[in-house]
Design a protein around this motif. Structure first.
Motif, mmCIF file in Angstrom:
data_model
loop_
_atom_site.group_PDB
_atom_site.id
_atom_site.type_symbol
_atom_site.label_atom_id
_atom_site.label_comp_id
_atom_site.label_asym_id
_atom_site.label_seq_id
_atom_site.Cartn_x
_atom_site.Cartn_y
_atom_site.Cartn_z
ATOM 1 N N UNK A 1 0.834 -1.142 -0.118
ATOM 2 C CA UNK A 1 0.097 -0.185 0.267
ATOM 3 C C UNK A 1 0.985 1.069 -0.274
ATOM 4 N N UNK A 2 1.895 0.910 0.799
ATOM 5 C CA UNK A 2 3.161 2.736 0.931
ATOM 6 C C UNK A 2 3.387 2.464 -0.949
ATOM 7 N N UNK A 3 3.177 1.802 -1.264
ATOM 8 C CA UNK A 3 3.767 1.995 -2.524
ATOM 9 C C UNK A 3 3.151 2.299 -4.212
ATOM 10 N N UNK A 4 1.986 2.565 -3.114
ATOM 11 C CA UNK A 4 1.061 3.428 -4.293
ATOM 12 C C UNK A 4 1.447 4.092 -5.087
ATOM 13 N N UNK A 5 1.542 4.324 -6.180
ATOM 14 C CA UNK A 5 2.191 5.702 -6.801
ATOM 15 C C UNK A 5 3.665 5.443 -7.707
ATOM 16 N N UNK A 6 4.361 4.920 -6.502
ATOM 17 C CA UNK A 6 5.604 4.937 -6.579
ATOM 18 C C UNK A 6 6.095 3.277 -7.021
ATOM 19 N N UNK A 7 7.338 2.457 -6.397
ATOM 20 C CA UNK A 7 8.365 2.028 -6.789
ATOM 21 C C UNK A 7 8.305 0.197 -5.597
ATOM 22 N N UNK A 8 7.689 -0.800 -5.901
ATOM 23 C CA UNK A 8 7.838 -1.065 -4.649
ATOM 24 C C UNK A 8 9.065 -2.302 -5.205
ATOM 25 N N UNK A 9 10.390 -2.267 -4.078
ATOM 26 C CA UNK A 9 11.729 -2.582 -4.250
ATOM 27 C C UNK A 9 11.524 -4.339 -3.779
ATOM 28 N N UNK A 10 11.810 -5.693 -4.428
ATOM 29 C CA UNK A 10 11.301 -6.624 -3.919
ATOM 30 C C UNK A 10 12.988 -7.719 -3.580
ATOM 31 N N UNK A 11 13.374 -6.783 -2.555
ATOM 32 C CA UNK A 11 14.917 -7.472 -2.089
ATOM 33 C C UNK A 11 15.176 -8.846 -1.977
ATOM 34 N N UNK A 12 16.325 -10.011 -2.389
ATOM 35 C CA UNK A 12 16.646 -11.322 -2.386
ATOM 36 C C UNK A 12 14.755 -12.173 -2.508
ATOM 37 N N UNK A 13 14.452 -11.545 -3.441
ATOM 38 C CA UNK A 13 12.703 -12.169 -3.953
ATOM 39 C C UNK A 13 12.981 -13.600 -3.561
ATOM 40 N N UNK A 14 13.989 -14.059 -3.666
ATOM 41 C CA UNK A 14 14.318 -15.576 -3.601
ATOM 42 C C UNK A 14 13.426 -16.357 -2.230
ATOM 43 N N UNK A 15 13.598 -15.232 -1.423
ATOM 44 C CA UNK A 15 13.517 -16.054 0.028
ATOM 45 C C UNK A 15 12.331 -15.753 -0.144
ATOM 46 N N UNK A 16 11.099 -15.176 -0.473
ATOM 47 C CA UNK A 16 9.780 -15.724 -0.165
ATOM 48 C C UNK A 16 9.102 -17.154 0.541
ATOM 49 N N UNK A 17 8.544 -16.623 0.932
ATOM 50 C CA UNK A 17 7.806 -18.063 1.773
ATOM 51 C C UNK A 17 7.011 -18.196 0.544
ATOM 52 N N UNK A 18 6.753 -20.178 0.039
ATOM 53 C CA UNK A 18 6.010 -20.560 -1.237
ATOM 54 C C UNK A 18 4.351 -19.586 -1.056
ATOM 55 N N UNK A 19 4.205 -20.319 0.257
ATOM 56 C CA UNK A 19 2.704 -19.614 0.329
ATOM 57 C C UNK A 19 2.608 -17.962 0.223
#
Length: 466
Positions: free
Chosen positions: A226-244
């Motif tokens: 929600x905070x990234x509305x209108x801007x950019x969302x940067x997912x750093x080390x996206x490979x660490x995201x839990x499968x769920x």
């Protein structure tokens, strides 16, 4: 009329390629040695280079960056009689237009020339890219220039960008530069450190929560999406995201809508997505640890940042830039380097890349204050030890048990060319025996790169355990 350079030691292939190029109305020049090809590409303006791998004086694959440094920055087509998947990966990763296996037909070669020159003409006629503010990014090597060109292209749209590269190569710095050069620059750049979010709070951190959603949730919290509305969302080390969470996030990317934890209504967020990872997400997909459909969403455009050890003179440019920055920050006079210190820093492999170089440099400058020049004594212990070890003689190991293979010259007695082939084959067979078919060890002994080793082993039909 385009100009095509053919670097190949086989006269028949030079003749065939020249014929194709001339029949298409272009000019062709041939070189039979690698050093001749490099001299020629820097002497003339070439649009396309056909580059063989095994040349009498070197490996064409390893010299792709040098050819790309030419003023005309030609397209490169690797053409080889000993193609391997590793060789193809290295060629394309280095920016080659294509990787072609010999023998190739006239029609195949004709199509390659036509398509490569058509692509080059489209690039020449295309709209010039907007000036790209570098935001502290230092680098002029061909690999970095390609990355910056891609980043500049990424600013023209909201396409999702996946930035890959080893730890410390500057992935977040490049992501911020893309954001700051884009139309969204006035809005927030929101960083999500996927490796640092506690597993039980991932959804709350990303999507927020309503009051009473869980124990301790005494007020409503807006999530990072929600905070990234209108801007950019940067997912750093996206490979660490839990499968769920990967599944929940996939829907957010598709719909640009999300539901806060405990909430009843969906909310909208118009954000641009940039992700980064030092992992191989394709391998993770094969292992079932990363969703393939999410990878496709993240990787609409892929920018791969090269490790510092592959960036040549960029190391010295980085040293000069950050030395000035660190000294200015501390209010000190600019420090210099002794030639030995500069040589050590330029040749060190930097496993931690730019981040390690900057941390090392800051430690040296602070430790040397108020001395005006940095000497090898100011280097960290592990860096100095690396160069001391280089001067020590290699450890000798006992040969594996079992009789050494014996061979005799065949009859009739071979020509000098045949004798070289026989000697090369026997050398490789004995090398594999001594190394227990350990490819990295064999490369270390022989001085060959992995791509050279694999191509030679394939050419001589010598099996390895890899």
């Amino acid at each position: 009329m385009a100009r095509v350079l053919i670097v190949d030691d086989e006269q028949a292939m030079c003749g065939l390629l020249s014929q194709v190029v001339h029949e298409l109305g272009h000019a062709a020049v041939c070189a039979n040695f690698l050093h001749q090809g490099l001299q020629e590409v820097f002497r003339g303006d070439y649009d396309l280079v056909f580059l063989d791998v095994f040349l009498p004086d070197g490996n064409g694959l390893e010299q792709i960056p040098r050819f790309q440094e030419a003023r005309s920055r030609p397209e490169i087509v690797i053409i080889t009689g000993a193609g391997t998947s590793e060789g193809a990966h290295l060629a394309l990763k280095s920016g080659a237009w294509d990787y072609v296996q010999k023998p190739a037909t006239l029609s195949e070669l004709e199509l390659i020339v036509m398509r490569a020159l058509q692509y080059r003409e489209m690039k020449r006629r295309g709209s010039p890219l907007q000036p790209f503010r570098l935001e502290g990014i230092i680098g002029q090597c061909p690999a970095m220039l390609r990355c910056l060109e891609q980043a500049s292209q990424a600013t023209l749209s909201d396409v999702a960008v996946l930035i890959t590269g080893e730890t410390g190569t500057g992935k977040e710095l490049l992501a911020r530069a893309i954001h700051n050069n884009s139309p969204r620059a006035g809005a927030q750049f929101v960083v999500v450190d996927c490796a640092a979010i506690p597993e039980n709070l991932v959804e709350s951190v990303l999507f927020g929560h309503v009051r009473g959603a869980f124990t301790g949730a005494d007020k409503e919290q807006r999530g990072l999406v929600g905070q990234a509305h209108g801007g950019t969302l940067f997912l750093d080390e996206v490979g660490e995201l839990d499968p769920t969470v990967q599944r929940a996030f996939l829907r957010v990317l598709q719909e640009k809508r999300y539901r806060p934890l405990g909430g009843r209504e969906e909310l909208e967020s118009d954000f641009r997505l940039i992700a980064a990872t030092n992992r191989n997400l394709e391998d993770m997909v094969q292992e079932g640890r990363f969703r393939e459909d999410l990878l496709h969403r993240l990787r609409a455009m892929n920018i791969h940042l090269p490790p510092l050890r592959e960036r040549g003179d960029d190391v010295k440019a980085l040293l000069m830039y950050h030395t000035a920055r660190i000294c200015r920050k501390n209010g000190w006079e600019l420090k210099g380097f002794s030639p030995e210190t500069l040589d050590c820093l330029a040749r060190y492999p930097w496993p931690g890349n730019v981040r390690e170089l900057v941390n090392t440099l800051e430690s040296m400058i602070v430790g040397a204050h108020p001395e005006p020049v940095l000497f090898p004594v100011h280097l960290p212990h592990h860096v100095r030890l690396h160069f001391v070890k280089e001067t020590l003689p290699p450890k000798t190991e006992p040969l594996p048990e079992g009789p050494a293979p014996t061979w005799r010259w065949p009859e009739p007695f071979p020509s000098i060319k045949e004798a070289r082939e026989i000697s090369e084959r026997n050398y490789l067979q004995e090398l594999m025996r001594r190394c227990g078919k350990d490819i990295p060890k064999a490369c270390g002994i022989s001085g060959l790169s992995r791509s050279q080793m694999y191509e030679l082993l394939k050419r001589h039909n010598i099996l390895t355990r890899e």
